[in-house]
Motif scaffolding. Structure first.
Motif, PDB file in Angstrom:
ATOM      1  N   CYS A  56      56.006  -9.551   2.038  1.00 47.88           N
ATOM      2  CA  CYS A  56      55.917  -8.806   0.779  1.00 47.88           C
ATOM      3  C   CYS A  56      54.856  -9.425  -0.128  1.00 47.88           C
ATOM      4  O   CYS A  56      54.058  -8.708  -0.738  1.00 47.88           O
ATOM      5  CB  CYS A  56      57.265  -8.798   0.054  1.00 47.88           C
ATOM      6  SG  CYS A  56      58.489  -7.704   0.779  1.00 47.88           S
ATOM      7  N   ALA A  57      54.846 -10.738  -0.207  1.00 39.87           N
ATOM      8  CA  ALA A  57      53.851 -11.418  -1.042  1.00 39.87           C
ATOM      9  C   ALA A  57      52.445 -11.129  -0.543  1.00 39.87           C
ATOM     10  O   ALA A  57      51.538 -10.830  -1.333  1.00 39.87           O
ATOM     11  CB  ALA A  57      54.104 -12.926  -1.058  1.00 39.87           C
ATOM     12  N   VAL A  58      52.245 -11.170   0.767  1.00 44.65           N
ATOM     13  CA  VAL A  58      50.917 -10.900   1.340  1.00 44.65           C
ATOM     14  C   VAL A  58      50.518  -9.448   1.098  1.00 44.65           C
ATOM     15  O   VAL A  58      49.387  -9.161   0.704  1.00 44.65           O
ATOM     16  CB  VAL A  58      50.885 -11.252   2.849  1.00 44.65           C
ATOM     17  CG1 VAL A  58      49.573 -10.818   3.478  1.00 44.65           C
ATOM     18  CG2 VAL A  58      51.100 -12.751   3.049  1.00 44.65           C
ATOM     19  N   SER A  59      51.444  -8.507   1.304  1.00 45.01           N
ATOM     20  CA  SER A  59      51.139  -7.088   1.086  1.00 45.01           C
ATOM     21  C   SER A  59      50.775  -6.809  -0.367  1.00 45.01           C
ATOM     22  O   SER A  59      49.795  -6.132  -0.655  1.00 45.01           O
ATOM     23  CB  SER A  59      52.339  -6.217   1.482  1.00 45.01           C
ATOM     24  OG  SER A  59      52.515  -6.198   2.862  1.00 45.01           O
ATOM     25  N   MET A  60      51.571  -7.331  -1.290  1.00 39.80           N
ATOM     26  CA  MET A  60      51.320  -7.077  -2.708  1.00 39.80           C
ATOM     27  C   MET A  60      50.048  -7.769  -3.194  1.00 39.80           C
ATOM     28  O   MET A  60      49.395  -7.294  -4.127  1.00 39.80           O
ATOM     29  CB  MET A  60      52.524  -7.521  -3.549  1.00 39.80           C
ATOM     30  CG  MET A  60      53.768  -6.684  -3.325  1.00 39.80           C
ATOM     31  SD  MET A  60      53.519  -4.910  -3.575  1.00 39.80           S
ATOM     32  CE  MET A  60      53.087  -4.862  -5.302  1.00 39.80           C
ATOM     33  N   ALA A  61      49.663  -8.850  -2.562  1.00 37.18           N
ATOM     34  CA  ALA A  61      48.443  -9.565  -2.960  1.00 37.18           C
ATOM     35  C   ALA A  61      47.217  -8.679  -2.833  1.00 37.18           C
ATOM     36  O   ALA A  61      46.292  -8.763  -3.639  1.00 37.18           O
ATOM     37  CB  ALA A  61      48.266 -10.820  -2.111  1.00 37.18           C
ATOM     38  N   GLY A  62      47.202  -7.805  -1.840  1.00 38.15           N
ATOM     39  CA  GLY A  62      46.070  -6.892  -1.680  1.00 38.15           C
ATOM     40  C   GLY A  62      45.955  -5.926  -2.849  1.00 38.15           C
ATOM     41  O   GLY A  62      44.871  -5.728  -3.406  1.00 38.15           O
ATOM     42  N   VAL A  63      47.066  -5.326  -3.236  1.00 40.92           N
ATOM     43  CA  VAL A  63      47.073  -4.384  -4.359  1.00 40.92           C
ATOM     44  C   VAL A  63      46.666  -5.082  -5.647  1.00 40.92           C
ATOM     45  O   VAL A  63      45.848  -4.569  -6.422  1.00 40.92           O
ATOM     46  CB  VAL A  63      48.472  -3.739  -4.528  1.00 40.92           C
ATOM     47  CG1 VAL A  63      48.515  -2.845  -5.750  1.00 40.92           C
ATOM     48  CG2 VAL A  63      48.867  -2.970  -3.292  1.00 40.92           C
ATOM     49  N   VAL A  64      47.204  -6.258  -5.876  1.00 37.07           N
ATOM     50  CA  VAL A  64      46.913  -6.997  -7.105  1.00 37.07           C
ATOM     51  C   VAL A  64      45.439  -7.407  -7.162  1.00 37.07           C
ATOM     52  O   VAL A  64      44.772  -7.227  -8.183  1.00 37.07           O
ATOM     53  CB  VAL A  64      47.836  -8.237  -7.237  1.00 37.07           C
ATOM     54  CG1 VAL A  64      47.415  -9.123  -8.386  1.00 37.07           C
ATOM     55  CG2 VAL A  64      49.280  -7.790  -7.408  1.00 37.07           C
ATOM     56  N   ALA A  65      44.917  -7.932  -6.065  1.00 37.53           N
ATOM     57  CA  ALA A  65      43.507  -8.348  -6.039  1.00 37.53           C
ATOM     58  C   ALA A  65      42.577  -7.165  -6.282  1.00 37.53           C
ATOM     59  O   ALA A  65      41.598  -7.276  -7.027  1.00 37.53           O
ATOM     60  CB  ALA A  65      43.182  -9.021  -4.706  1.00 37.53           C
ATOM     61  N   GLY A  89      48.117 -15.152   2.188  1.00 39.36           N
ATOM     62  CA  GLY A  89      48.564 -15.451   3.547  1.00 39.36           C
ATOM     63  C   GLY A  89      48.290 -16.894   3.918  1.00 39.36           C
ATOM     64  O   GLY A  89      49.149 -17.600   4.453  1.00 39.36           O
ATOM     65  N   TYR A  90      47.086 -17.349   3.616  1.00 43.07           N
ATOM     66  CA  TYR A  90      46.713 -18.734   3.905  1.00 43.07           C
ATOM     67  C   TYR A  90      47.613 -19.714   3.143  1.00 43.07           C
ATOM     68  O   TYR A  90      48.131 -20.679   3.714  1.00 43.07           O
ATOM     69  CB  TYR A  90      45.245 -18.965   3.548  1.00 43.07           C
ATOM     70  CG  TYR A  90      44.801 -20.392   3.738  1.00 43.07           C
ATOM     71  CD1 TYR A  90      44.475 -20.876   5.006  1.00 43.07           C
ATOM     72  CD2 TYR A  90      44.729 -21.263   2.653  1.00 43.07           C
ATOM     73  CE1 TYR A  90      44.074 -22.191   5.181  1.00 43.07           C
ATOM     74  CE2 TYR A  90      44.336 -22.582   2.825  1.00 43.07           C
ATOM     75  CZ  TYR A  90      44.013 -23.036   4.083  1.00 43.07           C
ATOM     76  OH  TYR A  90      43.624 -24.339   4.253  1.00 43.07           O
ATOM     77  N   CYS A  91      47.811 -19.457   1.858  1.00 45.28           N
ATOM     78  CA  CYS A  91      48.638 -20.356   1.031  1.00 45.28           C
ATOM     79  C   CYS A  91      50.093 -20.401   1.500  1.00 45.28           C
ATOM     80  O   CYS A  91      50.770 -21.412   1.328  1.00 45.28           O
ATOM     81  CB  CYS A  91      48.577 -19.932  -0.433  1.00 45.28           C
ATOM     82  SG  CYS A  91      46.994 -20.281  -1.219  1.00 45.28           S
ATOM     83  N   LEU A  92      50.569 -19.304   2.097  1.00 46.23           N
ATOM     84  CA  LEU A  92      51.950 -19.258   2.578  1.00 46.23           C
ATOM     85  C   LEU A  92      52.077 -19.695   4.037  1.00 46.23           C
ATOM     86  O   LEU A  92      53.147 -19.619   4.617  1.00 46.23           O
ATOM     87  CB  LEU A  92      52.528 -17.854   2.391  1.00 46.23           C
ATOM     88  CG  LEU A  92      52.724 -17.427   0.936  1.00 46.23           C
ATOM     89  CD1 LEU A  92      53.193 -15.981   0.861  1.00 46.23           C
ATOM     90  CD2 LEU A  92      53.700 -18.347   0.224  1.00 46.23           C
TER      91      LEU A  92
END
Length: 97
Positions: A50-59, A6-9
């Motif tokens: 979508c990128a922010v949502s998926m980042a949680g699952v990936v992390a 989120g911060y990076c985007l």
């Protein structure tokens, strides 16, 4: 994951709580996307969310070897995809995941 991506985007972060290794919570300023349930979202907004949502699952998958909070993230993701304007077809939705 949510915080970093989120911060990076460029999504303004309102609050972050790290009280629990599994239940960490990152809150973004709502007016940055006005993500209320009736609000339609542009494709650019959907891509970012979508990128922010998926980042949680990936992390979580990388850290704990399973996405413990993934259901909530994927449910939220589906909500974002369903509010895209113009409507995304199935292929376009898959490309964003």
């Amino acid at each position: 994951g949510h915080f970093l991506v989120g911060y990076c985007l460029g999504v303004p972060i309102a609050e972050y709580k790290a009280d629990d290794a599994i239940l960490n919570a990152c809150q973004f300023f709502e007016d940055s996307f006005d993500t209320g349930p009736a609000r339609r979202l542009s494709h650019d907004q959907v891509d970012t969310l979508c990128a922010v949502s998926m980042a949680g699952v990936v992390a979580e998958s990388i850290t704990y070897e399973k996405g413990l909070g993934g259901y909530a993230d994927l449910s939220q993701l589906q909500g974002f995809l369903s509010r895209a304007t113009p409507i995304l077809n199935d292929k376009e939705q898959q490309e964003r995941v």
